[in-house]
Design a protein around this motif. Structure first.
Motif, PDB file in Angstrom:
ATOM      1  N   UNK A   1       0.792  -1.050   0.193  1.00  0.00           N
ATOM      2  CA  UNK A   1       0.050  -0.076  -0.090  1.00  0.00           C
ATOM      3  C   UNK A   1       1.179   1.142  -0.214  1.00  0.00           C
ATOM      4  N   UNK A   2       1.088   2.101  -1.088  1.00  0.00           N
ATOM      5  CA  UNK A   2       1.766   2.898  -1.274  1.00  0.00           C
ATOM      6  C   UNK A   2       0.841   4.283  -1.200  1.00  0.00           C
ATOM      7  N   UNK A   3       1.366   5.234  -0.257  1.00  0.00           N
ATOM      8  CA  UNK A   3       0.552   6.543  -0.237  1.00  0.00           C
ATOM      9  C   UNK A   3       1.218   7.752  -0.582  1.00  0.00           C
ATOM     10  N   UNK A   4       1.043   8.293  -1.814  1.00  0.00           N
ATOM     11  CA  UNK A   4       1.566   9.556  -2.273  1.00  0.00           C
ATOM     12  C   UNK A   4       0.612  10.817  -1.857  1.00  0.00           C
ATOM     13  N   UNK A   5       1.277  11.644  -0.956  1.00  0.00           N
ATOM     14  CA  UNK A   5       0.779  12.796  -0.451  1.00  0.00           C
ATOM     15  C   UNK A   5       0.405  13.678  -1.567  1.00  0.00           C
ATOM     16  N   UNK A   6      -0.866  14.043  -1.506  1.00  0.00           N
ATOM     17  CA  UNK A   6      -1.293  15.298  -2.580  1.00  0.00           C
ATOM     18  C   UNK A   6      -2.555  16.076  -1.599  1.00  0.00           C
ATOM     19  N   UNK A   7      -3.056  17.246  -2.211  1.00  0.00           N
ATOM     20  CA  UNK A   7      -4.237  17.600  -1.584  1.00  0.00           C
ATOM     21  C   UNK A   7      -5.396  17.010  -2.359  1.00  0.00           C
ATOM     22  N   UNK A   8      -6.389  16.673  -1.623  1.00  0.00           N
ATOM     23  CA  UNK A   8      -7.761  16.032  -2.232  1.00  0.00           C
ATOM     24  C   UNK A   8      -8.902  16.969  -1.703  1.00  0.00           C
ATOM     25  N   UNK A   9      -9.968  16.738  -2.189  1.00  0.00           N
ATOM     26  CA  UNK A   9     -11.288  17.470  -1.969  1.00  0.00           C
ATOM     27  C   UNK A   9     -12.143  16.585  -0.940  1.00  0.00           C
ATOM     28  N   UNK A  10     -12.522  16.734   0.148  1.00  0.00           N
ATOM     29  CA  UNK A  10     -13.436  16.084   1.185  1.00  0.00           C
ATOM     30  C   UNK A  10     -14.796  16.178   0.656  1.00  0.00           C
ATOM     31  N   UNK A  11     -15.588  15.336   1.526  1.00  0.00           N
ATOM     32  CA  UNK A  11     -17.042  15.520   1.405  1.00  0.00           C
ATOM     33  C   UNK A  11     -17.734  16.776   1.265  1.00  0.00           C
ATOM     34  N   UNK A  12     -17.061  17.876   1.810  1.00  0.00           N
ATOM     35  CA  UNK A  12     -17.588  19.023   2.052  1.00  0.00           C
ATOM     36  C   UNK A  12     -17.259  20.043   0.913  1.00  0.00           C
ATOM     37  N   UNK A  13     -16.410  19.415  -0.045  1.00  0.00           N
ATOM     38  CA  UNK A  13     -15.807  20.173  -1.129  1.00  0.00           C
ATOM     39  C   UNK A  13     -14.676  21.109  -0.625  1.00  0.00           C
ATOM     40  N   UNK A  14     -14.053  20.851   0.511  1.00  0.00           N
ATOM     41  CA  UNK A  14     -12.675  21.584   0.779  1.00  0.00           C
ATOM     42  C   UNK A  14     -11.553  20.718   0.410  1.00  0.00           C
TER      43      UNK A  14
END
Length: 550
Positions: A472-485
């Motif tokens: 399981x490789x996890x590459x950090x990045x900005x994502x959008x959560x369920x609230x759109x943030x």
């Protein structure tokens, strides 16, 4: 001009006569060898302070002595690619202590511990290349730090930069019962002859070396720029198989076998030949294409071997056999016999994070229960050598009192994390604490899970924590959560295996940092429920329904 000639000239290859710098980094290196910055640190910068440092030294040549400016606190991941280096820079440094072969004695470990406590606010991280990194270093203290390190045979020379970086080796070199060859003499000879030499202080990019005869292949030779792997040829001679061109980052490639058998006494000159090819033929135009893996991809192993033999060695290397397959675990954790009747005790900090006081404790325990010899591993772990049988359990108990587990859970044993946004100017997300929290939560939620499973957490796309070769490789990045943030999160790679395959990216498969533990728990439970007898996580990923991977 024919297209092929134009392309070669555009790559800035020295061997083809193209010496003019094609970017700022190459210009800085041509203007002054990175090794020369040591004298300025000693005579000027350490005396006149941070503001006296030439920017070309600060963000370039300082790396030749293991120094990077660290990230200024309070800058969120969204600013990483937007702000200039000047805006991201703090007035403190990360300092990387070079530990070739991961080999330390108690005096050396105590020296690093003392430096950590006195000059680095107690910080210390074990890297996945057997170094120890310290933070919060002030330029005024660097001369005293160097003096202390060099007094016990350590240094920071070429720990970073476009240089031959630390040479990794098996922590059990010379003592492992299943060892093919002890690589220690060759590691020492290469380091003594070539590290800190102007001959190789201006390479196109960083250059990573592994030299080992380990039966488990703990140095992950498949992802090093050059690697020498212990083998026995058809005549019964012990030597090395030669691999070139491995590396991860944004264009992962596995090293290629040249099919050549390298006798131990020839290894230093063969290493110098490979490194010289990189120096002379390596691509210098674009930083992201400057690693030796791109040259190998264009040439192939046959041409590379031909150039090595004809232009650099002056003789043909004999053909040789490939190494045996690696073992399921490459990390040397646990209590295991040495060849001399003693035992080694390998233990797991959480995601490689330790501190100065803990390093002091480890040195004390190594002397009390063993011979004082300590090793770092390429999996962010540590090993105490030469422990009599009657001392193994008392030592394991003492280590456990300090949260250093000799018999860790799968999650403690096989989770790795890079530096992350806490200190790194390239990072987008937090990694170390996130990984430590993930370990704690998974141990609570999945207490009985005991299958091999690697979880590698990286703060940016550069793969310092080897995300492409993790289960399981996890590459950090900005994502959008369920609230759109927009929030911290990870792109997920699944089913990577060192030397076999890179992790699979499922379209749109991402998680927020807050949802990370839930995701990992979910996919691990599905694997545990669906796996066939003896089936690895990577093999399961290869056949699982995409819905089960989400």
């Amino acid at each position: 001009m024919p297209p092929a000639t134009r392309r070669k000239r555009g790559e800035g290859q020295w061997a083809l006569g193209y010496r003019e710098p094609l970017n700022k980094n190459e210009e800085n290196k041509k203007n002054d060898d990175g090794l020369n910055v040591r004298r300025r640190i000693l005579d000027i910068y350490s005396k006149q302070g941070f503001d006296s440092i030439d920017p070309a030294d600060l963000r370039g040549r300082f790396r030749w002595y293991g120094l990077y400016t660290q990230r200024r606190p309070g800058i969120d991941g969204g600013k990483t690619a937007v702000l200039s280096d000047e805006e991201l820079d703090d007035r403190y440094f990360m300092l990387r202590v070079r530990i070739d072969g991961g080999q330390l004695d108690a005096a050396q470990l105590r020296t690093i511990a003392d430096i950590s406590v006195k000059y680095a606010r107690g910080t210390a991280d074990i890297t996945d290349r057997q170094n120890i990194q310290l933070h919060w270093i002030e330029i005024e203290n660097v001369p005293a730090i160097w003096e202390a390190l060099e007094a016990v045979g350590l240094s920071t020379t070429e720990a970073c930069g476009d240089t031959p970086r630390v040479i990794i080796g098996c922590p059990l070199a010379g003592i492992a019962a299943d060892e093919v060859i002890d690589g220690t003499p060759q590691i020492r000879e290469v380091a003594e002859r070539y590290i800190g030499s102007p001959e190789f202080s201006n390479l196109p990019r960083k250059f990573k070396t592994a030299i080992s005869g380990c039966g488990a292949h703990c140095t992950v030779h498949e992802i090093n720029d050059v690697a020498f792997v212990g083998v026995v040829n058809d005549e019964g001679e012990v030597g090395y198989d030669l691999f070139v061109g491995g590396g991860l980052s944004t264009n992962p490639m596995f090293a290629r076998r040249l099919g050549a058998f390298v006798a131990p006494e020839r290894l230093p000159e063969v290493w110098a030949g490979v490194t010289s090819i990189f120096r002379d033929y390596g691509y210098r135009r674009m930083r992201h294409r400057a690693r030796i893996k791109f040259l190998m991809a264009d040439w192939g192993p046959e041409k590379f071997r031909e150039v090595l033999e004809k232009e650099y060695l002056g003789y043909a290397l004999p053909d040789g056999p490939p190494p045996a397959p690696p073992l399921p675990h490459r990390d040397h954790v646990g209590v295991h016999p040495q060849r001399d009747g003693l035992f080694y005790v390998g233990f797991a900090p959480r995601a490689g994070r330790v501190n100065g006081e803990l390093l002091h404790t480890i040195a004390d325990l190594a002397e009390r229960y063993g011979s004082g010899r300590v090793r770092t591993t390429a999996e962010q772990k540590m090993v105490i050598l030469d422990v009599p049988a009657e001392n193994t359990e008392p030592l394991a108990g003492e280590l456990a009192r300090h949260d250093l587990q000799v018999r860790p859970s799968t999650f403690r044993r096989q989770t790795m994390a890079c530096t992350g946004i806490e200190y790194c100017k390239l990072a987008i997300v937090e990694t170390k604490q996130r990984a430590m929290d993930l370990i704690d939560e998974l141990e609570k939620r999945l207490p009985d899970f005991d299958q091999p499973l690697t979880i590698n957490v990286n703060g940016c796309p550069n793969a310092c924590a080897r995300i492409q070769v993790a289960d399981i490789g996890l590459k950090g990045q900005l994502v959008v959560d369920e609230n759109g943030d927009q929030v911290e999160g990870f792109q997920i790679h699944l089913g990577g295996q060192v030397g076999a395959s890179f992790g699979k990216k499922v379209r749109g498969l991402k998680t927020t940092s807050a949802g990370l533990t839930d995701y990992v728990e979910r996919v691990v439970r599905r694997y545990d429920e669906q796996r066939r007898d003896g089936e690895s996580f990577a093999d399961w990923v290869g056949r699982a329904d995409e819905a089960d991977l989400r």
